[in-house]
Motif scaffolding. Structure first.
Motif, PDB file in Angstrom:
ATOM      1  N   ARG A   4      39.854  29.516  42.885  1.00  0.00           N
ATOM      2  CA  ARG A   4      40.810  30.094  42.368  1.00  0.00           C
ATOM      3  C   ARG A   4      40.364  31.008  41.060  1.00  0.00           C
ATOM      4  NH1 ARG A   4      44.102  25.076  41.125  1.00  0.00           N
ATOM      5  NH2 ARG A   4      41.990  24.625  41.285  1.00  0.00           N
ATOM      6  N   VAL A   5      39.248  30.551  40.294  1.00  0.00           N
ATOM      7  CA  VAL A   5      38.680  31.070  39.087  1.00  0.00           C
ATOM      8  C   VAL A   5      37.092  31.295  39.357  1.00  0.00           C
ATOM      9  CG1 VAL A   5      38.343  31.189  36.617  1.00  0.00           C
ATOM     10  CG2 VAL A   5      40.658  30.361  37.596  1.00  0.00           C
ATOM     11  N   MET A  33      35.201  39.094  45.843  1.00  0.00           N
ATOM     12  CA  MET A  33      36.681  39.609  45.879  1.00  0.00           C
ATOM     13  C   MET A  33      37.318  39.805  47.205  1.00  0.00           C
ATOM     14  SD  MET A  33      37.390  41.216  42.281  1.00  0.00           S
ATOM     15  CE  MET A  33      39.107  40.814  42.428  1.00  0.00           C
ATOM     16  N   ARG A  82      42.456  35.958  46.649  1.00  0.00           N
ATOM     17  CA  ARG A  82      43.669  35.333  45.754  1.00  0.00           C
ATOM     18  C   ARG A  82      42.819  35.023  44.361  1.00  0.00           C
ATOM     19  NH1 ARG A  82      46.926  31.561  49.635  1.00  0.00           N
ATOM     20  NH2 ARG A  82      44.698  30.978  50.190  1.00  0.00           N
ATOM     21  N   ALA A  83      41.708  34.994  44.144  1.00  0.00           N
ATOM     22  CA  ALA A  83      40.858  34.433  43.138  1.00  0.00           C
ATOM     23  C   ALA A  83      41.125  35.311  42.060  1.00  0.00           C
ATOM     24  CB  ALA A  83      39.445  34.035  43.584  1.00  0.00           C
ATOM     25  N   ARG A  84      40.868  35.028  40.649  1.00  0.00           N
ATOM     26  CA  ARG A  84      40.866  35.782  39.555  1.00  0.00           C
ATOM     27  C   ARG A  84      39.342  35.749  39.332  1.00  0.00           C
ATOM     28  NH1 ARG A  84      43.511  39.349  36.845  1.00  0.00           N
ATOM     29  NH2 ARG A  84      41.756  39.942  35.476  1.00  0.00           N
ATOM     30  N   TYR A  92      36.203  36.961  36.994  1.00  0.00           N
ATOM     31  CA  TYR A  92      35.511  37.432  35.427  1.00  0.00           C
ATOM     32  C   TYR A  92      33.961  37.697  35.611  1.00  0.00           C
ATOM     33  CZ  TYR A  92      39.910  35.311  33.739  1.00  0.00           C
ATOM     34  OH  TYR A  92      41.258  34.592  33.685  1.00  0.00           O
ATOM     35  N   GLU A  95      42.678  45.344  40.957  1.00  0.00           N
ATOM     36  CA  GLU A  95      43.271  44.183  40.164  1.00  0.00           C
ATOM     37  C   GLU A  95      42.536  42.864  40.562  1.00  0.00           C
ATOM     38  OE1 GLU A  95      47.245  43.435  42.475  1.00  0.00           O
ATOM     39  OE2 GLU A  95      47.425  44.354  40.371  1.00  0.00           O
ATOM     40  N   GLY A  96      42.902  41.932  39.793  1.00  0.00           N
ATOM     41  CA  GLY A  96      42.331  40.551  40.133  1.00  0.00           C
ATOM     42  C   GLY A  96      41.099  40.254  39.572  1.00  0.00           C
ATOM     43  N   PHE A  97      40.381  41.407  38.481  1.00  0.00           N
ATOM     44  CA  PHE A  97      39.099  41.170  37.959  1.00  0.00           C
ATOM     45  C   PHE A  97      39.124  41.674  36.346  1.00  0.00           C
ATOM     46  CE2 PHE A  97      39.231  45.193  39.878  1.00  0.00           C
ATOM     47  CZ  PHE A  97      38.620  46.049  38.945  1.00  0.00           C
ATOM     48  N   THR A  98      38.240  40.858  35.652  1.00  0.00           N
ATOM     49  CA  THR A  98      37.972  41.473  34.278  1.00  0.00           C
ATOM     50  C   THR A  98      36.626  41.483  34.004  1.00  0.00           C
ATOM     51  OG1 THR A  98      40.036  40.314  33.810  1.00  0.00           O
ATOM     52  CG2 THR A  98      38.781  40.984  32.122  1.00  0.00           C
TER      53      THR A  98
END
Ligand SMILES: C[S@@+](CC[C@H](N)C(=O)[O-])C[C@H]1O[C@@H](n2cnc3c(N)ncnc32)[C@H](O)[C@@H]1O
Length: 187
Positions: free
Chosen positions: A22-23, A39, A44-46, A48, A71-74
């Motif tokens: 998930r992360v 990704m 569905r994962a976030r 970083y 989206e979904g990334f930082t």
């Protein structure tokens, strides 16, 4: 799945045997190829991602956008030893693909000290079933030194707390890349 001598096949092998993360943390974003793969594989994962070169962030952002991922990334322009300062939740998967930015300045190489601090930090926030994957490149001098130091560090980790595996090709010429897999000990 096919097994070949590419270290990316070892990564795929390890990923194929874990629950959907998930992360995710990409500790060495580079050109964003690993991040894109992750990704696409785990939509569905976030995620970083960290890199000390602004250029890497720009290239990677562009790569994701060109594949319709918005989206979904930082991304953080920061060194990976700062991971726990930026990621405030348990991490299921953390990738370190060491070395220099392909196509960039070879002198900006990952360093043993920061890599080890980065792994330590990632271990401190790893979820119980989480995994850290470290790809090492002993074929160059800085890569060789880094491999020796990182391996010495992981060999010293308490086996009752962390399981450490090496996935390495044994019959390849020269000094091929190989993979370390770290996971909290589960008894
Ligand atoms: C081999 S590349 C990573 C390849 C990348 N994962 C890809 O898919 O293209 C290594 C990257 O690590 C970055 N790097 C070096 N030292 C770092 C540090 N202390 N923290 C975060 N990134 C670092 C480099 O700038 C370089 O972009």
């Amino acid at each position: 799945m096919a097994i070949n001598h590419h270290v990316s096949a070892y990564v795929d092998l390890i990923l194929s045997d874990m629950p959907e993360p998930r992360v995710i943390v990409d500790a060495t974003l580079g050109n964003g190829r690993d991040t894109l793969k992750l990704m696409q594989r785990f939509p569905r994962a976030r995620l970083y991602a960290f890199d000390i070169q602004k250029r890497a962030l720009e290239i990677s952002r562009q790569r994701l956008l060109s594949h319709g991922i918005t989206e979904g990334f930082t991304f953080y322009c920061a060194s990976h030893e700062a991971i726990p300062r930026f990621v405030d939740r348990p991490v299921d998967l953390c990738l370190f693909n060491l070395g220099y930015l392909p196509g960039g300045d070879k002198k900006v190489h990952t360093t043993p000290r920061k890599t080890i601090q980065g792994i330590e930090g990632a271990l401190s926030i790893l979820s119980p079933g989480g995994r850290i994957l470290v790809t090492l490149y002993p074929g160059s001098l800085p890569g060789k030194i880094e491999s020796i130091e990182v391996e010495a560090y992981v060999r010293g980790l308490d086996q009752k707390k962390t399981t450490v595996m090496s996935v390495a090709p044994l019959n390849q010429k020269n000094q091929p890349p190989y993979l370390l897999v770290l996971s909290p000990y589960q008894g």
